[in-house]
Design a protein around this motif. Sequence first.
Motif, PDB file in Angstrom:
ATOM      1  N   UNK A 296       7.555   6.732  -8.628  1.00  0.00           N
ATOM      2  CA  UNK A 296       6.468   7.572  -8.131  1.00  0.00           C
ATOM      3  C   UNK A 296       6.942   9.020  -8.112  1.00  0.00           C
ATOM      4  N   UNK A 297       6.486   9.768  -9.117  1.00  0.00           N
ATOM      5  CA  UNK A 297       6.914  11.160  -9.247  1.00  0.00           C
ATOM      6  C   UNK A 297       5.893  11.926 -10.078  1.00  0.00           C
ATOM      7  N   UNK A 298       5.774  13.228  -9.803  1.00  0.00           N
ATOM      8  CA  UNK A 298       4.899  14.088 -10.608  1.00  0.00           C
ATOM      9  C   UNK A 298       5.580  14.537 -11.892  1.00  0.00           C
ATOM     10  N   UNK A 299       6.904  14.394 -11.951  1.00  0.00           N
ATOM     11  CA  UNK A 299       7.676  14.950 -13.068  1.00  0.00           C
ATOM     12  C   UNK A 299       8.621  13.898 -13.626  1.00  0.00           C
TER      13      UNK A 299
ATOM     14  N   UNK B  66      -6.859   6.093  -8.167  1.00  0.00           N
ATOM     15  CA  UNK B  66      -7.230   5.484  -6.898  1.00  0.00           C
ATOM     16  C   UNK B  66      -7.506   4.000  -6.993  1.00  0.00           C
ATOM     17  N   UNK B  67      -8.319   3.512  -6.070  1.00  0.00           N
ATOM     18  CA  UNK B  67      -8.652   2.097  -5.996  1.00  0.00           C
ATOM     19  C   UNK B  67      -8.885   1.679  -4.557  1.00  0.00           C
ATOM     20  N   UNK B  68      -9.436   0.487  -4.380  1.00  0.00           N
ATOM     21  CA  UNK B  68      -9.655  -0.063  -3.037  1.00  0.00           C
ATOM     22  C   UNK B  68      -8.469  -0.955  -2.688  1.00  0.00           C
ATOM     23  N   UNK B  69      -7.865  -0.734  -1.544  1.00  0.00           N
ATOM     24  CA  UNK B  69      -6.769  -1.624  -1.149  1.00  0.00           C
ATOM     25  C   UNK B  69      -7.318  -2.757  -0.301  1.00  0.00           C
TER      26      UNK B  69
ATOM     27  N   UNK C  79       0.838  -1.197   0.000  1.00  0.00           N
ATOM     28  CA  UNK C  79       0.000   0.000   0.000  1.00  0.00           C
ATOM     29  C   UNK C  79       0.876   1.251   0.000  1.00  0.00           C
ATOM     30  N   UNK C  80       0.459   2.253  -0.784  1.00  0.00           N
ATOM     31  CA  UNK C  80       1.179   3.518  -0.840  1.00  0.00           C
ATOM     32  C   UNK C  80       0.186   4.656  -0.620  1.00  0.00           C
ATOM     33  N   UNK C  81       0.698   5.872  -0.609  1.00  0.00           N
ATOM     34  CA  UNK C  81      -0.136   7.052  -0.401  1.00  0.00           C
ATOM     35  C   UNK C  81      -1.212   7.139  -1.483  1.00  0.00           C
ATOM     36  N   UNK C  82      -2.469   7.299  -1.066  1.00  0.00           N
ATOM     37  CA  UNK C  82      -3.578   7.350  -2.020  1.00  0.00           C
ATOM     38  C   UNK C  82      -3.442   8.493  -3.023  1.00  0.00           C
TER      39      UNK C  82
ATOM     40  N   UNK D  17      14.142   9.426 -16.549  1.00  0.00           N
ATOM     41  CA  UNK D  17      14.826  10.343 -15.638  1.00  0.00           C
ATOM     42  C   UNK D  17      13.773  10.974 -14.739  1.00  0.00           C
ATOM     43  N   UNK D  18      13.657  10.447 -13.541  1.00  0.00           N
ATOM     44  CA  UNK D  18      12.676  10.945 -12.577  1.00  0.00           C
ATOM     45  C   UNK D  18      13.170  10.622 -11.180  1.00  0.00           C
ATOM     46  N   UNK D  19      12.792  11.462 -10.246  1.00  0.00           N
ATOM     47  CA  UNK D  19      13.184  11.263  -8.858  1.00  0.00           C
ATOM     48  C   UNK D  19      11.983  10.772  -8.060  1.00  0.00           C
ATOM     49  N   UNK D  20      12.173   9.672  -7.378  1.00  0.00           N
ATOM     50  CA  UNK D  20      11.084   9.115  -6.587  1.00  0.00           C
ATOM     51  C   UNK D  20      11.366   7.668  -6.242  1.00  0.00           C
ATOM     52  N   UNK D  21      10.477   7.084  -5.468  1.00  0.00           N
ATOM     53  CA  UNK D  21      10.621   5.687  -5.063  1.00  0.00           C
ATOM     54  C   UNK D  21      10.180   4.759  -6.186  1.00  0.00           C
ATOM     55  N   UNK D  22      10.925   3.677  -6.348  1.00  0.00           N
ATOM     56  CA  UNK D  22      10.550   2.655  -7.327  1.00  0.00           C
ATOM     57  C   UNK D  22       9.558   1.690  -6.681  1.00  0.00           C
ATOM     58  N   UNK D  23       8.462   1.435  -7.364  1.00  0.00           N
ATOM     59  CA  UNK D  23       7.409   0.554  -6.844  1.00  0.00           C
ATOM     60  C   UNK D  23       7.176  -0.572  -7.842  1.00  0.00           C
ATOM     61  N   UNK D  24       7.311  -1.799  -7.359  1.00  0.00           N
ATOM     62  CA  UNK D  24       7.067  -2.967  -8.204  1.00  0.00           C
ATOM     63  C   UNK D  24       5.606  -3.376  -8.096  1.00  0.00           C
ATOM     64  N   UNK D  25       5.010  -3.721  -9.229  1.00  0.00           N
ATOM     65  CA  UNK D  25       3.608  -4.140  -9.266  1.00  0.00           C
ATOM     66  C   UNK D  25       3.468  -5.424 -10.075  1.00  0.00           C
TER      67      UNK D  25
END
Length: 644
Positions: free
Chosen positions: A335-338, A441-444, A239-242, A275-283
Motif C-alpha cells: 500500500x503506497x502511492x509511489x 473503493x467498495x463496500x466492506x 478492512x483498511x483505510x478507504x 521497490x515501495x514503502x508501505x504495508x503488505x496486504x494479502x487479498x
Amino acid sequence: MKAIDLKAIKIVHILKFFTYMVGFISFLSIAKYVNPLFSLAFLLIFSASLYFEYKNRFYIPRWIVNIFSLFVVGFTLYRIKADEFVAQLVEALLFIFAVKFLEEKKTRDYMQIYTLSLFLLAGLGLMSLDIAFSVYLIITVMILSTSFVILTFYSQDPDMVLNHKIILKILVKSLYIPCAAIPLTAVMFIILPRTQYPIFDFLNRPDKAKTGFTERVRLGAIANIQEDASIIMRVHMDRINDEVLYWRGIVLDYFDGTSWKSSKKQYLIQNKPLIAQGNAVKQVIYLEPYENRYIFALDKPAFITLKGIKCLEDLTYVMPTSIEKRVRYEAVSIISDVFFERDIDKETYLQLPENISEEIKNLTKSLVRGHDTLKNIYAVYNFFNNGSFKYSLKNLPVTKSPIDDFLFKTRYGNCEYFASAFAVMLRLAGIPSRLVGGYRGGYYNDMGKYYLVPQKNAHVWVEAFIENKGWMRFDPTPAYYETFGLGRKKDIMLQIRLIMDTINFYWNVFVINYNLDRQLSIVFAITKNIKRPQLKFNAKILWFIKFAIVFICIVFFAFLTVKKILKTQNREMYLLLQFYKRLSKYGYTKRPSQGLEEFVFSIKDDKIRIKAWEFVRQFEEIYYSDKRLDKLGAKKLKEVLREI
C-alpha cells in the motif's frame, strides 16, 4: 368409540395440488435463465391447465399435444447453438413440461411430470450452482417425495378419500426420507473424491461476461460501466483505510485526442522486485467474468498467484484469454502511492496527439513554473480541485476535441476527463505520465470480512514519473466518497444486500470451490495431527471424530426408524385398500363423501355388513389409539378379510 372425520378429501385433489406446486416451483427455478417468451408461454399454458382442472374438462386431445411437443423439440434442434446448448435445451423442456399439464392425467402422466421437473432441476445445476440452486433442490426433493407417496395411493384407488388426520400423517411421514437423505448427501459431498477434469464440464454454460475495461478506452465510455451496479469482484481481506482503496488493472499510455490505449509491453519472465514503502496486504480475490484479460488487485501488487497469469513491465497482470468464468486468486500488494523505477521510455510517456490546441498549451504554461517536477504536478493538480470543475456522468462532451470542451466549455465530466486532461497537461510540461484503469473503493462487508466492488466503481487515475522517486499516483477527480460506494453504512437496503451477498459468498467459497485440493488439504490436516504410535489428537480433530460418529449413528437410527414407520404405514393402508377391493366385488363401493363407518352401515347384506363392521372395529381400535399395527394385528385383520 371415536367417530370418523367426515371432512375428507379425495386423494386425486391432493395429488393435483402437489403436482401443480412441483410445476410452479420448477418454473421459478429456471425462469431467470430462459427467454422471456418461453416464460410467458409457460404461464399461459399453466393457467389454461388450471382452468381445465377447475372445469374438470380437457379440451385438447392428447395426440395434438404430442404432435405439438415433437414440433417444439424439432424447432429447438434447428435453432440450437453450442454456446447456448443447455439454455435452449431447458427452454424446450420447459415448454414440454407446460404442455404435459394440458392433458387429462393418469398415473403415467404424473410420473412424466415429476421426471421432467428433475430434468429442469438438472438443467438449472448446469447453468448456475449458486445458493438458490440448493434451496430449489431441497424444496423440490421434499415436495416430490410427498408427491410420490400420494401417487402410490392414487394408483391403488383413484377414488380413495382420506380424512385430515390421515393426510397429515402421510405428509409428515413422507418427509422422513428426504430429511434423512439430505444430511447423508452432505457427508457424501465432503468425502467423495473430486476430479480436476469434470466429465460433463463441457455442458456448463459459460458465465455471462460483464462489460469492463478494454485495451482502448474512449472518453465517455467508462460512464456506461459506472451506471452498472452489478458486482465485478469480492476481495476477502481485513478492512483498511478507504482512501487507499485503488484496485489496479490496466495501464493506458497512448492518447490520440479522443481515446487512450495500452501500447504493446514486454512480459516479465518473473515478477521484478517491487521497490515501495508501505504495508503488505494479502487479498483473496473472486473476480467475476468480464470482457478482458486483466487481473485486478490493490495498488501496488507485488505478486499474484494464479495459473497462467503473466506480469507486464507496467505492474499489471494479464491472463492469456478473456475472463469467461469466475476466478479465485491470491495477491499481495504494497500500500503506497509511489513505487520506484529507474529507467523508463520517456518518449512513450510524453507522447501527445498532433492536434493539441494552443489553448491547452497556454493554460499549461500559465500553471507550470521552474523545474521542480513535484511542485509543477501539484500546480496542475490544484487547478482541477479549485472548485470550478464538477464531477458528472450526464451529458459528457463526446466530441472531436473532448479535452478542450471539458476544460473551456462544460467544465464537468467523469474520471476519464479529469485524468486525461491532467495527464495531457503533465506531458505538455515535460513530465512523463500515464493513465491507470481499475476500480475505486467498495463496500466492506463486516459479516463476511470482504470488500464488495461493483462495476459502477470503475475509475481511472494518473501516475506521474518523478526522477529518483519513480511512479507516483495522483487522482485529480474531485469525486465524493459516495460516488465510489463509501460512507453509506446506514443504508438499510445496502445492509440487506450485504447479508444476502454474504450467504452467496460463503456458498461459493465452501461449496462451489470445494475441489480436490481442498479435500487433500483436509486429509493432510487430519493426518498431520495423528502422531504414531500414541495416536494423539488435538482438540479440533477429536471433536470432529466425535461429531462424525454421533452424526453417522443418528443417520443410521433415522434410517431404521423411517424404514419401520413406512413399513407399518404401508401395512395399514394396504389392508384398508384390500378391504375396499373385496367389498367392491360384491357391488359395494365407498363414495368420496362417505366416512368409513357410514360406508359399512350402508351395506344391505347382513352377513357382509357384520364381517365388514368387525374389520372396521379392529382397524379403528388400532388406528385411533395411535398404536402401531404389528404382525399379529395384521394377521387378525387378514383373517377377518378372508371371512368377508
